[in-house]
Design a protein around this motif. Structure first.
Motif, PDB file in Angstrom:
ATOM      1  N   VAL A  51       0.824  -1.213   0.000  1.00 28.89           N
ATOM      2  CA  VAL A  51       0.000   0.000   0.000  1.00 28.89           C
ATOM      3  C   VAL A  51       0.854   1.257   0.000  1.00 28.89           C
ATOM      4  CG1 VAL A  51      -1.749  -1.233   1.361  1.00 28.89           C
ATOM      5  CG2 VAL A  51      -0.123   0.258   2.531  1.00 28.89           C
ATOM      6  N   SER A  52       0.219   2.382  -0.302  1.00 28.10           N
ATOM      7  CA  SER A  52       0.971   3.628  -0.166  1.00 28.10           C
ATOM      8  C   SER A  52       0.713   4.230   1.211  1.00 28.10           C
ATOM      9  CB  SER A  52       0.638   4.596  -1.294  1.00 28.10           C
ATOM     10  OG  SER A  52      -0.735   4.678  -1.456  1.00 28.10           O
ATOM     11  N   ARG A  53       1.634   5.078   1.596  1.00 25.57           N
ATOM     12  CA  ARG A  53       1.627   5.611   2.960  1.00 25.57           C
ATOM     13  C   ARG A  53       0.719   6.834   3.030  1.00 25.57           C
ATOM     14  NH1 ARG A  53       5.764   4.082   6.412  1.00 25.57           N
ATOM     15  NH2 ARG A  53       7.047   3.330   4.688  1.00 25.57           N
ATOM     16  N   VAL A  54      -0.573   6.587   2.991  1.00 29.26           N
ATOM     17  CA  VAL A  54      -1.546   7.692   3.071  1.00 29.26           C
ATOM     18  C   VAL A  54      -2.785   7.236   3.846  1.00 29.26           C
ATOM     19  CG1 VAL A  54      -0.941   8.895   0.907  1.00 29.26           C
ATOM     20  CG2 VAL A  54      -2.570   7.002   0.845  1.00 29.26           C
ATOM     21  N   GLY A  55      -3.470   8.208   4.428  1.00 28.14           N
ATOM     22  CA  GLY A  55      -4.794   8.011   5.013  1.00 28.14           C
ATOM     23  C   GLY A  55      -4.935   6.779   5.888  1.00 28.14           C
ATOM     24  N   GLY A  56      -6.071   6.111   5.716  1.00 25.36           N
ATOM     25  CA  GLY A  56      -6.390   4.945   6.537  1.00 25.36           C
ATOM     26  C   GLY A  56      -5.419   3.791   6.342  1.00 25.36           C
ATOM     27  N   LEU A  57      -4.666   3.824   5.240  1.00 27.21           N
ATOM     28  CA  LEU A  57      -3.690   2.751   5.022  1.00 27.21           C
ATOM     29  C   LEU A  57      -2.605   2.832   6.106  1.00 27.21           C
ATOM     30  CD1 LEU A  57      -3.470   3.099   1.126  1.00 27.21           C
ATOM     31  CD2 LEU A  57      -4.791   1.432   2.438  1.00 27.21           C
ATOM     32  N   ILE A  58      -2.271   4.061   6.516  1.00 30.22           N
ATOM     33  CA  ILE A  58      -1.280   4.250   7.584  1.00 30.22           C
ATOM     34  C   ILE A  58      -1.819   3.701   8.907  1.00 30.22           C
ATOM     35  CG2 ILE A  58      -0.103   6.004   8.996  1.00 30.22           C
ATOM     36  CD1 ILE A  58       0.168   7.730   6.518  1.00 30.22           C
ATOM     37  N   ASP A  59      -3.116   3.863   9.128  1.00 33.17           N
ATOM     38  CA  ASP A  59      -3.701   3.427  10.402  1.00 33.17           C
ATOM     39  C   ASP A  59      -3.930   1.916  10.479  1.00 33.17           C
ATOM     40  OD1 ASP A  59      -3.905   5.994  11.572  1.00 33.17           O
ATOM     41  OD2 ASP A  59      -5.709   6.418  10.408  1.00 33.17           O
ATOM     42  N   THR A  60      -3.860   1.221   9.346  1.00 34.60           N
ATOM     43  CA  THR A  60      -4.245  -0.203   9.363  1.00 34.60           C
ATOM     44  C   THR A  60      -3.154  -1.163   8.897  1.00 34.60           C
ATOM     45  OG1 THR A  60      -5.214   0.149   7.182  1.00 34.60           O
ATOM     46  CG2 THR A  60      -6.734   0.179   9.042  1.00 34.60           C
ATOM     47  N   VAL A  61      -2.057  -0.617   8.374  1.00 33.51           N
ATOM     48  CA  VAL A  61      -0.970  -1.476   7.877  1.00 33.51           C
ATOM     49  C   VAL A  61       0.334  -0.977   8.491  1.00 33.51           C
ATOM     50  CG1 VAL A  61       0.297  -2.243   5.807  1.00 33.51           C
ATOM     51  CG2 VAL A  61      -2.175  -1.784   5.650  1.00 33.51           C
ATOM     52  N   SER A  62       1.243  -1.905   8.822  1.00 41.40           N
ATOM     53  CA  SER A  62       2.584  -1.434   9.155  1.00 41.40           C
ATOM     54  C   SER A  62       3.583  -2.223   8.317  1.00 41.40           C
ATOM     55  CB  SER A  62       2.857  -1.562  10.655  1.00 41.40           C
ATOM     56  OG  SER A  62       2.652  -2.897  11.033  1.00 41.40           O
TER      57      SER A  62
END
Ligand code: ADP
Ligand code: GLC
Length: 480
Positions: free
Chosen positions: A402-413
């Motif tokens: 994923v790219s490091r933006v929005g909800g992707l930051i909150d759900t993926v590390s």
């Protein structure tokens, strides 16, 4: 509590994206916890044709003031489960169409009228059917006028229709921006027809109404709640969002574990869980077969399912086509939307049909098969308010890239940056960022024990709606 939602999509009746899933699972969870939930939805053709709507009863006739006209309609209601009623605001001229918003090439020209009518239909039903609510919660630009229209009707008729109004921004890129003349169709007081109201650079902006006038505003991830207050992600409304900085909260969506769960998923050829992944292997073989690829392929499969819109970063995928053409991997993309993207992805697939496939359709079963049968799921979004597929992927043991933006930051590390807790791979929202993450995906795939550990960690995460719904319940209960 008596909770009323108004939405333009609701799974399984009508869906173009995550809004349908998010609202259906939130309201379903609230109903399950004993709240009395009513959901208003436009009476689209697809909904009226659904088997659940066959038992719908006509509740009332509507006569809706739209500018200097009155338009008729009616409201039908059915109950698909305990504590949940679906109200359909019907008018054939507006909603008896193949798609909810447009014909694929462009939006319907009467969208402003369609959704102003919808919001007014909700208010009229609340008033006439005596449905006084604790909370009236609406979504996106299509529902954005509801808080304003509701308070206006309360003033005009001297009644109370809702204690509290809540408005959720699922995507600030879609604003319901129409010519200035649209304002007259709202019949709202003229003092809202200026820059402190719905006016936006000589146009009428419906989303702005929801942001400014709901009692509380939410969006679908904490990161996006911050992002939309900046010029980079605010799509011109960052200043407007900032005026509500104390009333806005980011509540992460969840996963409906009755629908998106490999242990019970009826749309898959085989079911599986972290304890026994044999079914995932069968799903892989079925996916390879469905794509027309050799079924004994052992390398990495990259899957992608999304609306074909600029947001989803398909241009970055296309910029990296040499990666998919030269590496020993497979790529399957499912989606529909902008023609340009369909054409460009189609020509990429035509260059190497034995390893790249495009399925240009909306296909619920195929979307589940891709989640289950792939090794990696791609979401190179330019921005992403929450995103659901990166969560579905983790639940299905498929590693999100994923790219490091929005909800992707909150759900993926990121599994390289955080070797003991990472569940995915993350790159900057650029073509280069995606390239870097794709190359790291190949390295991860080549290291089977590490790949399995990342996969297991993803599958162990709890994305259930219980946590998300509790956030909304608390918000509903808080005094104003
Ligand atoms: P968005 O709401 O921005 O489209 P989300 O990640 O929140 O993005 O949700 C997308 C939802 O729509 C997911 O459930 C995804 O599987 C589904 N979806 C998108 N395109 C298709 C398609 N072509 N066929 C089936 N499902 C799709
Ligand atoms: C929007 C967003 C997406 C989000 C969905 C549900 O369509 O683009 O990121 O997951 O709404 O809230």
């Amino acid at each position: 509590m008596k909770i009323v939602h108004a939405t333009s999509e609701f799974y399984p009746y009508v869906k173009t994206g995550g809004l349908a899933d998010a609202v259906a699972s939130l309201t379903g969870t609230l109903a399950e916890s004993g709240h009395e939930v009513s959901v208003f939805l436009p009476g689209y053709r697809a909904v009226l044709e659904h088997k659940d709507a066959a038992q719908a009863e006509r509740k009332l006739r509507l006569k809706i003031e739209m500018g200097d006209q009155f338009l008729s309609g009616d409201v039908r209601v059915f109950s698909p489960r305990k504590n949940l009623k679906i109200y359909l605001v019907c008018r054939e001229e507006f909603f008896d169409r193949r798609n909810p918003y447009g014909n694929g090439e462009r939006d319907y020209e009467d969208n402003a009228d369609r959704f102003i009518f919808f919001c007014k239909g909700v208010v009229e039903t609340l008033r006439l059917a005596d449905l006084s609510a604790d909370v009236v919660h609406s979504h996106d630009w299509q529902g954005a006028l509801l808080p304003l229209l509701l308070r206006d009707a309360e003033r005009r008729h001297n009644v109370t229709l809702a204690v509290k109004t809540v408005f959720t921004i699922h995507n600030i890129a879609y604003q319901g921006l129409f010519p200035r003349s649209t304002f007259a169709r709202t019949n709202l007081p003229e003092d809202l027809n200026n820059m402190d109201g719905l006016e936006y650079y000589e146009q009428t902006n419906l989303l702005k109404g929801g942001i400014l006038f709901a009692d509380r505003v939410t969006t679908v991830s904490p990161q996006y709640a911050r992002e939309i207050q900046t010029p980079e992600f605010g799509n011109g409304l960052d200043g407007v969002v900032q005026t509500r900085e104390h009333d806005i909260i980011g509540l992460l969506n969840g996963v409906d574990m009755a629908v998106w769960n490999p242990a019970v998923d009826a749309l898959l050829p085989a079911r599986y869980s972290a304890a026994n992944l044999a079914g995932k292997q069968l799903c892989r073989v079925e996916l390879l077969k469905r794509c027309g690829f050799a079924v004994n392929f052992k390398g990495p499969i990259f899957g992608m399912v999304c609306r074909f819109a600029e947001q989803k970063g398909l241009d970055h995928l296309l910029a990296n086509q040499d990666f998919f053409l030269t590496q020993d991997c497979r790529l399957v993309v499912l989606g529909a939307g902008e023609k340009r993207l369909e054409v460009e992805l189609g020509s990429l697939a035509a260059k190497a049909p034995h390893k790249i496939v495009l399925s240009a359709a909306h296909d619920e079963a195929m979307s589940h098969l891709i989640e289950a049968g792939s090794d990696f799921f791609l979401m190179p979004s330019l921005f992403e308010p929450c995103g659901l597929n990166q969560m579905y992927s983790q639940v299905y043991g498929t590693i999100p890239v994923v790219s490091r933006v929005g909800g992707l930051i909150d759900t993926v590390s990121d599994a390289d940056e955080r070797p003991t807790i990472g569940t995915g791979l993350m790159g900057e929202p650029t073509a280069e960022g995606l390239r870097d993450a794709l190359e790291r995906a190949l390295r991860l795939f080549a290291d089977a024990p590490r790949m399995a550990a990342v996969q297991r960690r993803g599958m162990a995460k709890d994305f259930g709606w219980k946590t998300a719904a509790a956030g909304y319940e608390q918000l509903y209960r808080e005094s104003l």
